[in-house]
Design a protein around this motif. Structure first.
Motif, PDB file in Angstrom:
ATOM      1  N   HIS A  37      -4.076  12.396  -9.780  1.00 49.17           N
ATOM      2  CA  HIS A  37      -4.987  12.230  -8.652  1.00 49.17           C
ATOM      3  C   HIS A  37      -4.838  10.837  -8.047  1.00 49.17           C
ATOM      4  N   ASN A  38      -5.557  10.583  -6.963  1.00 49.47           N
ATOM      5  CA  ASN A  38      -5.494   9.286  -6.295  1.00 49.47           C
ATOM      6  C   ASN A  38      -5.889   8.154  -7.240  1.00 49.47           C
ATOM      7  N   GLY A  39      -5.171   7.034  -7.116  1.00 49.66           N
ATOM      8  CA  GLY A  39      -5.528   5.853  -7.891  1.00 49.66           C
ATOM      9  C   GLY A  39      -5.021   5.819  -9.307  1.00 49.66           C
ATOM     10  N   MET A  40      -4.177   6.777  -9.674  1.00 47.23           N
ATOM     11  CA  MET A  40      -3.688   6.847 -11.046  1.00 47.23           C
ATOM     12  C   MET A  40      -2.381   6.075 -11.265  1.00 47.23           C
ATOM     13  N   GLY A  41      -1.764   5.567 -10.164  1.00 46.99           N
ATOM     14  CA  GLY A  41      -0.553   4.767 -10.302  1.00 46.99           C
ATOM     15  C   GLY A  41       0.725   5.446  -9.855  1.00 46.99           C
ATOM     16  N   LYS A  42       0.618   6.636  -9.253  1.00 49.67           N
ATOM     17  CA  LYS A  42       1.825   7.381  -8.876  1.00 49.67           C
ATOM     18  C   LYS A  42       2.680   6.609  -7.864  1.00 49.67           C
ATOM     19  N   SER A  43       2.061   6.191  -6.773  1.00 46.24           N
ATOM     20  CA  SER A  43       2.808   5.486  -5.730  1.00 46.24           C
ATOM     21  C   SER A  43       3.299   4.128  -6.226  1.00 46.24           C
ATOM     22  N   THR A  44       2.492   3.457  -7.027  1.00 48.49           N
ATOM     23  CA  THR A  44       2.900   2.172  -7.584  1.00 48.49           C
ATOM     24  C   THR A  44       4.135   2.336  -8.460  1.00 48.49           C
ATOM     25  N   ASN A 151      22.991   9.049   2.234  1.00 51.62           N
ATOM     26  CA  ASN A 151      23.771   9.599   1.131  1.00 51.62           C
ATOM     27  C   ASN A 151      23.295   9.088  -0.233  1.00 51.62           C
ATOM     28  N   PRO A 152      21.998   9.237  -0.531  1.00 49.88           N
ATOM     29  CA  PRO A 152      21.480   8.729  -1.804  1.00 49.88           C
ATOM     30  C   PRO A 152      21.873   9.617  -2.987  1.00 49.88           C
ATOM     31  N   LYS A 153      21.836   9.028  -4.161  1.00 48.22           N
ATOM     32  CA  LYS A 153      22.029   9.785  -5.394  1.00 48.22           C
ATOM     33  C   LYS A 153      20.683  10.268  -5.939  1.00 48.22           C
ATOM     34  N   VAL A 154      19.657   9.468  -5.699  1.00 49.40           N
ATOM     35  CA  VAL A 154      18.287   9.786  -6.134  1.00 49.40           C
ATOM     36  C   VAL A 154      17.343   9.516  -4.974  1.00 49.40           C
ATOM     37  N   ILE A 155      16.377  10.417  -4.781  1.00 46.23           N
ATOM     38  CA  ILE A 155      15.319  10.202  -3.789  1.00 46.23           C
ATOM     39  C   ILE A 155      13.987  10.074  -4.512  1.00 46.23           C
ATOM     40  N   LEU A 156      13.255   9.031  -4.188  1.00 44.20           N
ATOM     41  CA  LEU A 156      11.880   8.856  -4.637  1.00 44.20           C
ATOM     42  C   LEU A 156      10.988   9.340  -3.502  1.00 44.20           C
ATOM     43  N   LEU A 157      10.306  10.445  -3.713  1.00 41.61           N
ATOM     44  CA  LEU A 157       9.573  11.129  -2.639  1.00 41.61           C
ATOM     45  C   LEU A 157       8.072  11.057  -2.923  1.00 41.61           C
ATOM     46  N   ASP A 158       7.350  10.306  -2.082  1.00 37.32           N
ATOM     47  CA  ASP A 158       5.955   9.990  -2.357  1.00 37.32           C
ATOM     48  C   ASP A 158       5.003  10.815  -1.499  1.00 37.32           C
ATOM     49  N   GLU A 159       4.254  11.710  -2.145  1.00 36.56           N
ATOM     50  CA  GLU A 159       3.190  12.499  -1.516  1.00 36.56           C
ATOM     51  C   GLU A 159       3.631  13.167  -0.217  1.00 36.56           C
ATOM     52  N   PRO A 160       4.677  14.002  -0.249  1.00 33.70           N
ATOM     53  CA  PRO A 160       5.167  14.592   0.996  1.00 33.70           C
ATOM     54  C   PRO A 160       4.200  15.578   1.653  1.00 33.70           C
ATOM     55  N   LEU A 189       9.508  13.355  -7.576  1.00 35.99           N
ATOM     56  CA  LEU A 189       8.514  13.833  -6.614  1.00 35.99           C
ATOM     57  C   LEU A 189       7.113  13.472  -7.091  1.00 35.99           C
ATOM     58  N   VAL A 190       6.455  12.586  -6.374  1.00 35.51           N
ATOM     59  CA  VAL A 190       5.059  12.242  -6.649  1.00 35.51           C
ATOM     60  C   VAL A 190       4.180  13.117  -5.776  1.00 35.51           C
TER      61      VAL A 190
END
Length: 229
Positions: A37-44, A151-160, A189-190
Motif C-alpha cells: 500500500h501507499n507509504g510502504m517504500g515501494k517507490s523509494t 533498449n533497456p535490459k531491465v525496466i523499473l516500472l512504478d505504479e503504472p 513492477l511496483v
C-alpha cells in the motif's frame, strides 16, 4: 541467472530511513512484482535501484557489476530503464518528439520508433498529439515506449495503473505481455492493484514499512489480501 540483485540495502531521505535491509534478485526475462500500500517504500525502493536515492548501506548489482555508487546516467547507459510514478513525459512535445528525445539520450543504442510502435500499437495515434492533452493511460503508454526506445535490459516500472481507467489498464497488461514475448527485457513492477500485478508477475514480493515480509510464487488475490500490509 540474476541480472539484478540488491543485498541488505538501506536507503531513505536524509536521516529518515525508508528501505530497511531489503534483499532481492531478478532473473533474465523475469517479471517481479512488488506489492504494498501507499507509504510502504515501494517507490523509494525503485528510486534506490535506479540511483536517484543513495544507498546508505548494502549493495546493488546489475549485469554482474557493482553499481551501488554509480550515478543515474551510467546505470541507464548500462541498460537499467526507469518509468517513474506520474510518467513525467514532456507535455509540450508530441508523442513522436517525446520518443525522439529519449532516442537522443540512448546515445546510439536507440530502437527505431517503428519498432516501438509495433510493440505498442496504441502509440501510433499518439505520435502527433501533445503529451499534455493525452489521458493518464495514454501518457503511461508513451512513458513505457519512451523507456523501451533506449533498449533497456531491465525496466523499473512504478505504479503504472495510477490514475488510469480500467480499459487502458487492460491495454497495459496486453502491451506488457507483448513486450515480454517479443523481447528479453526483465521488469520490476511496483503496484498496489492486485489483479494487475497478478496478471503479469512470476513472483510477488510483499513490502511493509521498507521490509519484504512475504514472497508469493503463484499469488492469488486472496493470498495478497490476507497479508497484513
Amino acid at each position: 541467472m540474476s541480472i539484478l540483485s540488491i543485498e541488505n540495502v538501506y536507503s531513505g531521505y536524509g536521516d529518515i530511513g525508508v528501505i530497511n535491509g531489503i534483499s532481492l534478485s531478478l532473473d533474465d526475462g523475469e517479471f517481479l512484482g512488488i506489492f504494498g500500500h501507499n507509504g510502504m517504500g515501494k517507490s523509494t525502493l525503485l528510486k534506490t535501484i535506479a540511483g536517484l536515492i543513495p544507498v546508505k548501506s548494502g549493495k546493488v548489482e546489475f549485469g554482474g557489476n557493482d553499481v551501488t555508487r554509480l550515478p543515474v546516467a551510467k546505470r541507464a547507459s548500462a541498460g537499467l530503464g526507469y518509468v517513474p510514478q506520474g510518467r513525467q513525459i514532456y507535455p509540450n512535445l508530441s508523442g513522436r518528439d517525446n520518443l525522439k528525445v529519449a532516442a537522443l539520450g540512448a546515445r546510439g543504442k536507440a530502437i527505431p520508433v517503428e519498432r516501438i510502435v509495433a510493440l505498442l500499437p496504441r502509440l501510433e495515434p499518439l505520435l502527433d498529439r501533445l503529451g499534455g492533452v493525452m489521458s493518464g493511460g495514454e501518457q503511461q503508454i508513451l512513458a513505457l515506449g519512451r523507456c523501451l526506445i533506449g533498449n533497456p535490459k531491465v525496466i523499473l516500472l512504478d505504479e503504472p495503473t495510477e490514475g488510469i481507467q480500467p480499459s487502458i489498464r487492460e491495454e497495459m497488461i496486453e502491451a506488457l505481455k507483448v513486450v515480454r514475448r517479443e523481447t528479453a527485457i526483465s521488469i520490476v513492477l511496483v503496484e498496489q492493484n492486485i489483479e494487475f500485478i497478478r496478471s503479469l508477475s512470476d513472483r510477488i514480493l510483499a513490502i511493509q514499512k521498507g521490509t519484504i515480509i512475504a514472497e508469493l510464487l503463484s499469488a492469488s488475490a486472496s493470498e495478497l489480501e490476507a497479508l497484513e500490509l
